[in-house]
Design an enzyme around this catalytic site. Structure first.
Site, PDB file in Angstrom:
ATOM      1  N   HIS A  18       0.838  -1.203   0.000  1.00  0.00           N
ATOM      2  CA  HIS A  18       0.000   0.000   0.000  1.00  0.00           C
ATOM      3  C   HIS A  18       0.878   1.260   0.000  1.00  0.00           C
ATOM      4  O   HIS A  18       0.624   2.216  -0.726  1.00  0.00           O
ATOM      5  CB  HIS A  18      -0.895   0.030   1.248  1.00  0.00           C
ATOM      6  CG  HIS A  18      -1.867  -1.108   1.344  1.00  0.00           C
ATOM      7  ND1 HIS A  18      -2.029  -1.867   2.476  1.00  0.00           N
ATOM      8  CD2 HIS A  18      -2.737  -1.615   0.436  1.00  0.00           C
ATOM      9  CE1 HIS A  18      -2.955  -2.784   2.274  1.00  0.00           C
ATOM     10  NE2 HIS A  18      -3.400  -2.662   1.032  1.00  0.00           N
ATOM     11  N   LYS A  42     -17.809  -7.836   6.870  1.00  0.00           N
ATOM     12  CA  LYS A  42     -16.831  -8.377   7.817  1.00  0.00           C
ATOM     13  C   LYS A  42     -16.285  -7.288   8.731  1.00  0.00           C
ATOM     14  O   LYS A  42     -16.115  -6.137   8.328  1.00  0.00           O
ATOM     15  CB  LYS A  42     -15.702  -9.130   7.099  1.00  0.00           C
ATOM     16  CG  LYS A  42     -15.032  -8.367   5.992  1.00  0.00           C
ATOM     17  CD  LYS A  42     -13.903  -9.177   5.395  1.00  0.00           C
ATOM     18  CE  LYS A  42     -13.075  -8.301   4.540  1.00  0.00           C
ATOM     19  NZ  LYS A  42     -12.462  -8.484   3.440  1.00  0.00           N
ATOM     20  N   ARG A  91      -2.042  -6.193  -8.586  1.00  0.00           N
ATOM     21  CA  ARG A  91      -0.973  -7.168  -8.382  1.00  0.00           C
ATOM     22  C   ARG A  91      -1.034  -8.280  -9.416  1.00  0.00           C
ATOM     23  O   ARG A  91      -0.060  -8.648 -10.024  1.00  0.00           O
ATOM     24  CB  ARG A  91      -1.069  -7.781  -6.977  1.00  0.00           C
ATOM     25  CG  ARG A  91      -0.709  -6.813  -5.881  1.00  0.00           C
ATOM     26  CD  ARG A  91      -1.244  -7.267  -4.552  1.00  0.00           C
ATOM     27  NE  ARG A  91      -2.694  -7.222  -4.554  1.00  0.00           N
ATOM     28  CZ  ARG A  91      -3.451  -7.460  -3.496  1.00  0.00           C
ATOM     29  NH1 ARG A  91      -2.902  -7.797  -2.359  1.00  0.00           N
ATOM     30  NH2 ARG A  91      -4.756  -7.372  -3.585  1.00  0.00           N
ATOM     31  N   SER A 129      -2.532  -7.923   2.925  1.00  0.00           N
ATOM     32  CA  SER A 129      -2.973  -7.849   4.321  1.00  0.00           C
ATOM     33  C   SER A 129      -3.424  -9.210   4.843  1.00  0.00           C
ATOM     34  O   SER A 129      -3.222  -9.522   6.026  1.00  0.00           O
ATOM     35  CB  SER A 129      -4.122  -6.843   4.458  1.00  0.00           C
ATOM     36  OG  SER A 129      -3.723  -5.581   3.994  1.00  0.00           O
TER      37      SER A 129
HETATM   38  P1  ADP Z   1      -9.645  -4.049  -0.458  1.00  0.00           P
HETATM   39  O1  ADP Z   1     -10.191  -4.877   0.655  1.00  0.00           O
HETATM   40  O2  ADP Z   1     -10.513  -2.915  -0.863  1.00  0.00           O
HETATM   41  O3  ADP Z   1      -9.094  -4.838  -1.633  1.00  0.00           O
HETATM   42  P2  ADP Z   1      -6.938  -3.758   0.423  1.00  0.00           P
HETATM   43  O4  ADP Z   1      -6.532  -3.093   1.687  1.00  0.00           O
HETATM   44  O5  ADP Z   1      -6.744  -5.232   0.348  1.00  0.00           O
HETATM   45  O6  ADP Z   1      -8.415  -3.318   0.202  1.00  0.00           O
HETATM   46  O7  ADP Z   1      -6.189  -3.088  -0.798  1.00  0.00           O
HETATM   47  C1  ADP Z   1      -6.325  -1.739  -1.128  1.00  0.00           C
HETATM   48  C2  ADP Z   1      -5.668  -1.478  -2.478  1.00  0.00           C
HETATM   49  O8  ADP Z   1      -4.271  -1.704  -2.379  1.00  0.00           O
HETATM   50  C3  ADP Z   1      -6.160  -2.394  -3.598  1.00  0.00           C
HETATM   51  O9  ADP Z   1      -6.215  -1.653  -4.790  1.00  0.00           O
HETATM   52  C4  ADP Z   1      -5.094  -3.436  -3.696  1.00  0.00           C
HETATM   53  O10 ADP Z   1      -5.026  -4.012  -4.980  1.00  0.00           O
HETATM   54  C5  ADP Z   1      -3.871  -2.620  -3.387  1.00  0.00           C
HETATM   55  N1  ADP Z   1      -2.767  -3.437  -2.882  1.00  0.00           N
HETATM   56  C6  ADP Z   1      -2.774  -4.292  -1.848  1.00  0.00           C
HETATM   57  N2  ADP Z   1      -1.569  -4.891  -1.686  1.00  0.00           N
HETATM   58  C7  ADP Z   1      -0.768  -4.397  -2.672  1.00  0.00           C
HETATM   59  C8  ADP Z   1       0.593  -4.621  -3.089  1.00  0.00           C
HETATM   60  N3  ADP Z   1       1.371  -5.495  -2.455  1.00  0.00           N
HETATM   61  N4  ADP Z   1       1.049  -3.914  -4.140  1.00  0.00           N
HETATM   62  C9  ADP Z   1       0.252  -3.043  -4.792  1.00  0.00           C
HETATM   63  N5  ADP Z   1      -1.029  -2.791  -4.473  1.00  0.00           N
HETATM   64  C10 ADP Z   1      -1.541  -3.457  -3.434  1.00  0.00           C
END
Ligand code: ADP
Length: 155
Positions: A18, A42, A91, A129
Site C-alpha cells: 500500500h 466483515k 498485483r 494484508s
Molecule cells: P480491499 O479490501 O478494498 O481490496 P486492500 O486493503 O486489500 O483493500 O487493498 C487496497 C488497495 O491496495 C487495492 O487496490 C489493492 O489491490 C492494493 N494493494 C494491496 N496490496 C498491494 C501490493 N502489495 N502492491 C500493490 N497494491 C496493493
C-alpha cells in the site's frame, strides 16, 4: 485545479505494498485521501481506528496525505471531498478482473470520476494484508511487511 485522489481499501493492516502505491502516486496527485472502508460484511482484524492511527503515523510529516474512514459508496466519498480520481493497485490478473468490475460500476454511477491503477512493484506483489494477518495469527513476525512506523504489537 487541485488533483485529488482517493485511495480506498481495508488496509487491515496497511502494508509496504500500500505504501508503495501511495508514494508513487504523490507525483500524480496534489492530495491523496487514504480511506479505510467500513465493510458491512466483515468486521476486520484490527479496528478501523487502529488502522487509521497506523496510516497517520506513516504519513505524519506529509500534509498532502489525509487519512479518513467511510462507509457507503466510494464515489459518494469522492464527491464529498471533490476527488476526481480513485486510486487502486494491481498485483495479479485476478486483481484486474475484480477491479475492472468495480471501476466500471463506479463509472456508471459517477462518470466524472476516473479510476487510476498502478501496477505493483514486482518485489511487493506477494505482500497482502490477508497474509500479514495469517502470519500474526500463527505467531509469526509480520513486521517486515509493514512500514517501519507501524508497530504491529501496539494493539
Ligand atoms: P480491499 O479490501 O478494498 O481490496 P486492500 O486493503 O486489500 O483493500 O487493498 C487496497 C488497495 O491496495 C487495492 O487496490 C489493492 O489491490 C492494493 N494493494 C494491496 N496490496 C498491494 C501490493 N502489495 N502492491 C500493490 N497494491 C496493493
Amino acid at each position: 485545479m487541485e488533483r485529488i485522489a482517493v485511495f480506498p481499501g481495508s488496509f487491515d493492516p496497511f502494508t509496504l505494498g500500500h505504501e508503495s502505491i501511495v508514494n508513487r502516486s504523490l507525483s500524480l496527485f496534489d492530495k491523496i485521501y487514504i480511506v479505510v472502508g467500513y465493510n458491512s460484511k466483515k468486521e476486520g482484524y484490527f479496528t478501523v481506528e487502529k488502522r487509521m492511527e497506523w496510516i497517520n503515523k506513516v504519513y505524519k510529516n506529509n500534509n498532502r496525505i489525509i487519512v479518513d474512514s467511510y462507509s457507503g459508496l466510494t464515489v459518494d466519498f469522492c464527491k464529498r471531498v471533490h476527488a476526481k480520481y480513485i486510486l487502486r493497485g494491481l498485483r495479479t490478473s485476478s486483481d484486474f478482473e475484480y477491479e475492472r468490475t468495480i471501476a466500471q460500476l463506479n463509472r456508471a454511477m459517477a462518470v466524472e470520476i476516473e479510476s487510476v491503477f498502478l501496477l505493483t512493484t514486482p518485489e511487493l506483489t506477494p505482500i497482502n494484508s490477508t497474509i500479514v494477518r495469517e502470519i500474526i495469527r500463527h505467531g509469526g513476525d509480520a513486521q517486515k511487511f509493514v512500514p517501519a512506523q507501524i508497530d504491529l504489537s501496539d494493539v
